[in-house]
Structures are given as C-alpha cells and as structure tokens.
Design an enzyme around this catalytic site. Structure first.
Site, PDB file in Angstrom:
ATOM      1  N   ARG A  50       8.044  -2.237  -8.393  1.00 12.34           N
ATOM      2  CA  ARG A  50       9.306  -1.524  -8.593  1.00 12.34           C
ATOM      3  C   ARG A  50      10.249  -2.268  -9.540  1.00 12.34           C
ATOM      4  O   ARG A  50      10.888  -1.653 -10.394  1.00 12.34           O
ATOM      5  CB  ARG A  50       9.983  -1.275  -7.251  1.00 12.34           C
ATOM      6  CG  ARG A  50       9.206  -0.306  -6.357  1.00 12.34           C
ATOM      7  CD  ARG A  50       9.984   0.054  -5.119  1.00 12.34           C
ATOM      8  NE  ARG A  50       9.243   0.938  -4.235  1.00 12.34           N
ATOM      9  CZ  ARG A  50       9.725   1.454  -3.113  1.00 12.34           C
ATOM     10  NH1 ARG A  50      10.973   1.159  -2.741  1.00 12.34           N
ATOM     11  NH2 ARG A  50       8.990   2.239  -2.357  1.00 12.34           N
ATOM     12  N   ASP A 153      24.131   8.362   1.118  1.00 15.16           N
ATOM     13  CA  ASP A 153      22.972   7.516   0.869  1.00 15.16           C
ATOM     14  C   ASP A 153      23.416   6.333   0.016  1.00 15.16           C
ATOM     15  O   ASP A 153      24.401   6.438  -0.730  1.00 15.16           O
ATOM     16  CB  ASP A 153      21.857   8.289   0.151  1.00 15.16           C
ATOM     17  CG  ASP A 153      20.475   7.676   0.389  1.00 15.16           C
ATOM     18  OD1 ASP A 153      19.721   8.208   1.213  1.00 15.16           O
ATOM     19  OD2 ASP A 153      20.172   6.641  -0.238  1.00 15.16           O
TER      20      ASP A 153
END
Length: 286
Positions: A50, A153
């Site tokens: 990532r 979020d």
C-alpha cells in the site's frame, strides 16, 4: 514498441525490496498515534504494497525517506494520504444482515420519541449507511427532518465515494427488486451497469470526516443507535474501552450499539450489556 517498453522500465521508480523491521515499527507507531490502528509483523506485506504505491507517486525509493517526510511535517496533508493507505474498507449492502431487522424493530418501538437518529461511525464507501437509511425508510416512512443518519469515516477517499452514491448494479445483490427500484436510478447507455442512490435517500445522510481518536466529536448527539462494526478489531483493548465509554455517553436512554460479528465486549467494558447477536444495550439509562 519494444524499445519504448524498455525505456519505461529503465526509468520506472524502483522501490526498495521489502520493509525493514525498523521501518515497519515506525509505520506501526505512526498509524497507532494518528488512527489507533494496531499493526503487527503479519501485516508487513500489506503495508509494503500500500505504501509503495505512494512512494512511486512521490518518486521516492526508500521508506525511510517517506517516514522522514511525514515526521518533519506534522501538519502536512500527507498524513491523511498515509492514513487512507493503511485503513481497510471491506463492506457491502446489508452486510451482517441480522442487524437490520433489529434496527427496524428498535426504530418502530421509539416512533413517538422524536426524530430517530443513527451514527454510522465507519461509513467506508457508503453501503452501510445506505442500508441503514433504507431500513429506516421502510420502518418509519420518509423522513421530514433530514438528515437522520450521520456517517463518518477517517478515510477521505472512501467518504467521497460514499457521498457520490454511485455503485455497480452487481453490488446490489442483497437488495430486493423493489428496493432497487425505489432507492436507485439505473444508468443508461455506457453506464447501464451502474446505479445511483436517489436524492430522497441521499438527503437522509450527512457524511463527514471524523477520526475516532479525536478529543472532540463534532456530531449532534445523542443518538438512538450507533453502528461501529468491524472497526474496533483494529484497536487495542485500551482504545476499545475508551471508545465504548464515549459511545455510551452519545446514546439516548434505551439506545443500542451495533458491532461486528467478531467483536465481543461483554467482559471488557461495563457500559454495555449484550442484547443479542453483536448488539448491545446500555447497562443503565442516563
């Protein structure tokens, strides 16, 4: 064409192979400080894959360079990119479906108690808050006091997708034909494989960026129900206990907390008691 390919390969950014122990330790320390997420050595490949994408975008070759850049600029927007890269966003419409009849029953039972409000603490790409919105619309009817769902979020990229409300038609497999027709618009032409949430449902949800570790949550408590599903598995026990106590203070008397199927807090915290399958009541009304 072959010569072009060779040229591209020769000029491509080559990221260091593997992630050193000290680098993984530093990544783990930084993401824990900023987001409460606990990473262990088993996540080494995930972290490498990532973050290496971001290194290529920045034309960096070593993780130490990237970590130095982060630490030297504590208020940089790069921190949000770092957090976005390391958060996990696995969701679907009506995931863990046994929760939604419980929500509908709870909402109907409190119909006379004013506007029913829900906080979805980890909205991801929107499937969960839209599933909540559909459930409340079917149980209570169309809301006249919007929004009635606050969806937050820590990841800004997934929030943007959630607010857009555009999905593949194939994502709606858990919805009935009537729900698809009532709550979604079908694309035409080249977009016929896509759907968009209807404005009437979009208007019932307010999306906002929020870090659960923030000292202050800028949301309009109290709520009738809180969804925090498959989030606290990434936190250590200390962080879990702190969040559970804060959630308890954010609920109305008789409010309920929904967590993920693998999350169990019956012996961890005294603020809640188990109501049913990963659904918790307050131990006592405030």
């Amino acid at each position: 064409m072959e010569s072009d390919d060779r040229l591209m390969n020769s000029t491509a950014i080559r990221i260091q192979p593997g992630l050193a122990d000290k680098e993984l330790e530093k990544v783990s320390q930084l993401i824990y400080q900023r987001a409460g997420i606990v990473l262990n050595s088993q996540k080494r490949d995930m972290v490498y894959n990532r973050l290496s994408r971001r290194l290529r975008e920045l034309k960096l070759t070593h993780f130490s360079e990237y970590l130095t850049r982060l630490e030297s600029s504590p208020n940089s927007g790069e921190w949000q990119t770092f957090i976005n890269a390391l958060t996990t966003n696995l969701t679907s419409f009506f995931r863990e479906a046994y929760h939604f009849p419980v929500l509908a029953e709870h909402a109907r039972a409190r119909r006379g108690n004013g506007n029913y409000k829900v906080w979805c603490t980890a909205s991801s790409t929107g499937e969960e808050p839209y599933s909540i919105a559909i459930t409340l619309d079917e149980a209570l009817g169309r809301s006249t006091l919007n929004p009635r769902i606050w969806a937050s979020d820590i990841d800004t990229e997934v929030l943007a997708k959630a607010a857009a409300g555009v999905y593949r038609l194939s994502d709606l497999g858990n919805l009935s034909a009537e729900q698809k027709k009532t709550y979604f618009l079908r694309g035409i032409g080249e977009q016929q494989s896509l759907v968009k949430v209807r404005k009437e449902l979009l208007d019932t949800i307010h999306y906002q960026h929020l870090n659960l570790l923030d000292a202050k949550w800028d949301i309009p408590a109290p709520f009738d129900a809180i969804f925090c599903r498959n989030v606290m598995i990434y936190f250590d026990q200390k962080t879990q206990e702190q969040l559970l106590n804060r959630f308890a203070s954010m609920l109305k008397p008789g409010g309920i907390l929904f967590v993920g199927h693998s999350e169990h807090f019956g012996t961890t915290n005294g603020a809640f008691r188990l109501r049913g399958q990963s659904v918790y009541d307050l131990t006592q009304d405030k």
